[in-house]
Design a protein around this motif. Sequence first.
Motif, PDB file in Angstrom:
ATOM      1  N   ALA A  17      34.236  -9.596  70.219  1.00 43.00           N
ATOM      2  CA  ALA A  17      34.242  -9.678  71.750  1.00 43.00           C
ATOM      3  C   ALA A  17      32.855  -8.767  72.429  1.00 43.00           C
ATOM      4  O   ALA A  17      32.443  -9.559  73.349  1.00 43.00           O
ATOM      5  CB  ALA A  17      35.302  -8.473  72.042  1.00 43.00           C
ATOM      6  N   LEU A  56      37.488  -8.489  65.494  1.00 42.61           N
ATOM      7  CA  LEU A  56      37.727  -8.968  67.112  1.00 42.61           C
ATOM      8  C   LEU A  56      36.588  -8.083  67.876  1.00 42.61           C
ATOM      9  O   LEU A  56      36.135  -8.737  68.999  1.00 42.61           O
ATOM     10  CB  LEU A  56      39.007  -8.506  67.299  1.00 42.61           C
ATOM     11  CG  LEU A  56      39.882  -9.746  67.052  1.00 42.61           C
ATOM     12  CD1 LEU A  56      41.507  -9.489  67.230  1.00 42.61           C
ATOM     13  CD2 LEU A  56      39.704 -11.224  67.699  1.00 42.61           C
ATOM     14  N   PHE A  57      36.608  -6.895  67.530  1.00 39.11           N
ATOM     15  CA  PHE A  57      35.651  -6.091  68.268  1.00 39.11           C
ATOM     16  C   PHE A  57      34.353  -6.590  68.290  1.00 39.11           C
ATOM     17  O   PHE A  57      33.573  -6.689  69.446  1.00 39.11           O
ATOM     18  CB  PHE A  57      35.748  -4.665  67.947  1.00 39.11           C
ATOM     19  CG  PHE A  57      34.910  -3.857  68.706  1.00 39.11           C
ATOM     20  CD1 PHE A  57      35.422  -3.368  70.023  1.00 39.11           C
ATOM     21  CD2 PHE A  57      33.794  -3.126  68.094  1.00 39.11           C
ATOM     22  CE1 PHE A  57      34.521  -2.288  70.622  1.00 39.11           C
ATOM     23  CE2 PHE A  57      32.829  -2.346  68.826  1.00 39.11           C
ATOM     24  CZ  PHE A  57      33.421  -2.021  70.165  1.00 39.11           C
ATOM     25  N   ALA A  68      41.077  -5.910  63.766  1.00 40.07           N
ATOM     26  CA  ALA A  68      40.839  -5.226  64.930  1.00 40.07           C
ATOM     27  C   ALA A  68      38.984  -4.933  64.846  1.00 40.07           C
ATOM     28  O   ALA A  68      38.472  -5.461  66.059  1.00 40.07           O
ATOM     29  CB  ALA A  68      41.298  -3.961  65.320  1.00 40.07           C
ATOM     30  N   VAL A  69      38.528  -4.562  63.958  1.00 38.20           N
ATOM     31  CA  VAL A  69      36.892  -4.498  63.888  1.00 38.20           C
ATOM     32  C   VAL A  69      36.386  -5.800  63.930  1.00 38.20           C
ATOM     33  O   VAL A  69      35.322  -5.907  64.764  1.00 38.20           O
ATOM     34  CB  VAL A  69      36.745  -3.853  62.586  1.00 38.20           C
ATOM     35  CG1 VAL A  69      35.177  -3.697  62.443  1.00 38.20           C
ATOM     36  CG2 VAL A  69      37.208  -2.237  62.636  1.00 38.20           C
ATOM     37  N   ARG A  83      44.567  -2.427  57.170  1.00 41.66           N
ATOM     38  CA  ARG A  83      45.013  -2.663  58.595  1.00 41.66           C
ATOM     39  C   ARG A  83      44.301  -2.218  59.385  1.00 41.66           C
ATOM     40  O   ARG A  83      43.490  -0.850  59.352  1.00 41.66           O
ATOM     41  CB  ARG A  83      46.407  -1.985  59.220  1.00 41.66           C
ATOM     42  CG  ARG A  83      46.981  -2.216  60.076  1.00 41.66           C
ATOM     43  CD  ARG A  83      48.400  -1.963  60.352  1.00 41.66           C
ATOM     44  NE  ARG A  83      48.406  -0.435  60.248  1.00 41.66           N
ATOM     45  CZ  ARG A  83      49.390   0.302  60.531  1.00 41.66           C
ATOM     46  NH1 ARG A  83      50.615  -0.398  61.013  1.00 41.66           N
ATOM     47  NH2 ARG A  83      49.577   1.729  60.475  1.00 41.66           N
ATOM     48  N   GLY A  84      43.713  -2.871  60.743  1.00 43.18           N
ATOM     49  CA  GLY A  84      42.652  -2.570  61.412  1.00 43.18           C
ATOM     50  C   GLY A  84      41.420  -3.074  61.545  1.00 43.18           C
ATOM     51  O   GLY A  84      40.517  -3.114  62.334  1.00 43.18           O
ATOM     52  N   LEU A 132      30.377 -11.645  72.241  1.00 38.62           N
ATOM     53  CA  LEU A 132      30.542 -12.576  73.532  1.00 38.62           C
ATOM     54  C   LEU A 132      30.205 -11.987  74.918  1.00 38.62           C
ATOM     55  O   LEU A 132      29.511 -12.463  75.754  1.00 38.62           O
ATOM     56  CB  LEU A 132      32.134 -12.971  73.647  1.00 38.62           C
ATOM     57  CG  LEU A 132      32.545 -13.971  72.732  1.00 38.62           C
ATOM     58  CD1 LEU A 132      34.211 -13.739  72.605  1.00 38.62           C
ATOM     59  CD2 LEU A 132      32.075 -15.373  72.902  1.00 38.62           C
ATOM     60  N   LEU A 133      30.539 -10.718  75.048  1.00 39.89           N
ATOM     61  CA  LEU A 133      30.107 -10.099  76.271  1.00 39.89           C
ATOM     62  C   LEU A 133      28.649  -9.758  76.366  1.00 39.89           C
ATOM     63  O   LEU A 133      28.015 -10.007  77.683  1.00 39.89           O
ATOM     64  CB  LEU A 133      30.800  -8.699  76.290  1.00 39.89           C
ATOM     65  CG  LEU A 133      32.174  -8.644  76.459  1.00 39.89           C
ATOM     66  CD1 LEU A 133      32.726  -7.334  76.394  1.00 39.89           C
ATOM     67  CD2 LEU A 133      32.563  -9.030  78.019  1.00 39.89           C
ATOM     68  N   LYS A 169      26.602 -11.806  74.897  1.00 41.36           N
ATOM     69  CA  LYS A 169      26.077 -13.068  74.617  1.00 41.36           C
ATOM     70  C   LYS A 169      24.984 -12.976  73.437  1.00 41.36           C
ATOM     71  O   LYS A 169      24.034 -13.630  73.519  1.00 41.36           O
ATOM     72  CB  LYS A 169      25.243 -13.634  75.774  1.00 41.36           C
ATOM     73  CG  LYS A 169      25.866 -14.126  77.077  1.00 41.36           C
ATOM     74  CD  LYS A 169      25.176 -14.542  78.065  1.00 41.36           C
ATOM     75  CE  LYS A 169      25.821 -14.972  79.339  1.00 41.36           C
ATOM     76  NZ  LYS A 169      25.325 -15.548  80.493  1.00 41.36           N
TER      77      LYS A 169
END
Lengths: 421, 213
Positions: free
Chosen positions: A22, A18-19, A15-16, A11-12, A25-26, A28
């Motif tokens: 993210a 997705l991190f 999340a990693v 579990r988690g 993306l931020l 680029k």
Amino acid sequence: MTTVRRTRRWRGVVAVALFAAAVGLLAKDPVVLLLGAVGAGYAAYPWLTSPPTVDLDLTRTVDPHDAEAGTDVDVTVRVRNTGSSTLTDLRVVDGVPPMLTVSGGTPRHAAFLRPGATTEFSYAVRAEHGRHQFDPATAIARDAAGAHEVETTVQTDTAIECAATVPEVPLRQQTMRAGGSVVTDEGGAGTEFHQTREYRSGDPLSRIDWRRRAKTGELTTIEFREERLASVVLCLDARPSAYRATDEDEPHAVACGREGMAQVLTALADTRNPVGVAAVGRQPCWLPPRTGSDHLAEARRRMGSHPAFSTVPPAPDADWGADGQLEQLRRRLDPGTQVVLFSPLADEAVTAFALELERGGTAVTVVSPDPTTTATRGGRLATVERDDRIRRLRSAEVRVVDWDPAEPLGPELVRAREGFA
Amino acid sequence: MNRAGRLLVGGVGAVGAAGAFALVALPNALGDAAAALVAFAGNDYLLAAGVASVALLIVVAALALRGADGVTRTTPPEPETVQNAAHPGVEFDRAVEDGSWNSVGRDGDQETVRERVREAAVRSVMHREGVARERAAARVDAGDWTDDDVAAAFLSEDERTSLTARLLGPLSGPGFRRGAKRAADEVCRVEGVADERADVENGPRAATDGGRR
């Protein structure tokens, strides 16, 4: 009992992933974005594995089998994977008898086991007086991903016997009609002299008192105390109030009572008396009195694995409603069956139970491991209360064996029979 | 997160992923929805930043959950030593020996402790003097079962039901503990159960002078 659970170890990971995505993306940055895909791979990994099928065979050898108190006993445990799954992460914790402590090595073992493979580990325990039956070993197997966990127990009947011989169980004179080993106050066939009486037609010639006939000419018949079978139920008090110990380094009264019960069961198995086992505690346990090796094995199996015989003390707020089990047990007892109750007599409920049985015509013997202490004020008050319970039971003709668990049970039982305990 | 919550989040994720695939695979099928979305956000970076912010929020939530719950694994038994259990009488010790002001603060707790000591005293009188329960209870009520005034007053039914005792009872924790200790000590003394630590301090003579151990 087998329990399968998800460990949530991974579990988690989502999340990693997705991190990373993210941040990619931020910033680029396509390389960092790609890291999210790696995380997604890890997130999918635990879904590719399934809980292992755990089928184990356990053999345990002890050496020496009949050790002296205070000496070390070597225990060797072999675990074989009899299932078809490869156990990539198997952990075994052996069920060391609750009254014994480990003096060398460790009863824990971890292994990788292919189907049919065997692993082995050894440790040593310090022997104490009594017959000490091993608890079931606990096996915990996890899949390769560690996402699932299977917990189960593996049982095999092993015991360490240390001055465990109970020469004679002092059964009460509540018997069945069939001939057996319990000496009664009634005249008849037997080995212990009872009385002489006037000869009656039909008396066997072997029982005529020929000496008196020669001296006085009088024809008399010798009667012996008749020996009959007794139907016995051994009952363990494992209610929350019975889990009491003198101090934290000493075994508690339920563990002592269970070991004492195992010794008495073994002693009674050598006679033809039907024996049953019962317990009140986490769950009621009832095995009616019977004879035979299969019945004895079943009795030992229940004492080793039934939840009612668990030596794990309850949580402080445990409430099993076990007092109702005493009434349930009382209704199950057949007339003519006698009860040997293993209890520290730590409360009034069990005392009232024994008194009620005795008043109702069921002969009761209480074997009471003494857990009291005089080191604290409450301990001294509990000692006074227990002494009073023993006194009341004895005045009601209940036989009470006040047993110091540091001493062997056999001599205490003999003393009880002779009226000293 | 419970099962329903997981299903909801999973459903939203699945719908979002399906929409994204549709945009990439069939750019004309949804018309200029993608361009409209970018226009709504201002530019494509702000749109990506919005999605990333939502993802970060989920990261924080998931890590917080893991930190709170940890990993679900069984705790193996500890068979190396004997299993610990409390000593008999531990309830009395916790209620009376504990120095905190409210250890026996509730009326119910006080009554339980008092009844326990009183029952032991009544049975002690029955045993030592060979009298019936009613007579023994009357002697305990009258307080003439002991020379200790504090112990006698603590177990006396008359004393307990007096107006002063009922008014001050809930506020008299220290006094209650003192009475309970003295009464328990007195019951143990007359029954010949001695403090083993006192035996050690006073030597073997004390241990045999009416002491049980």
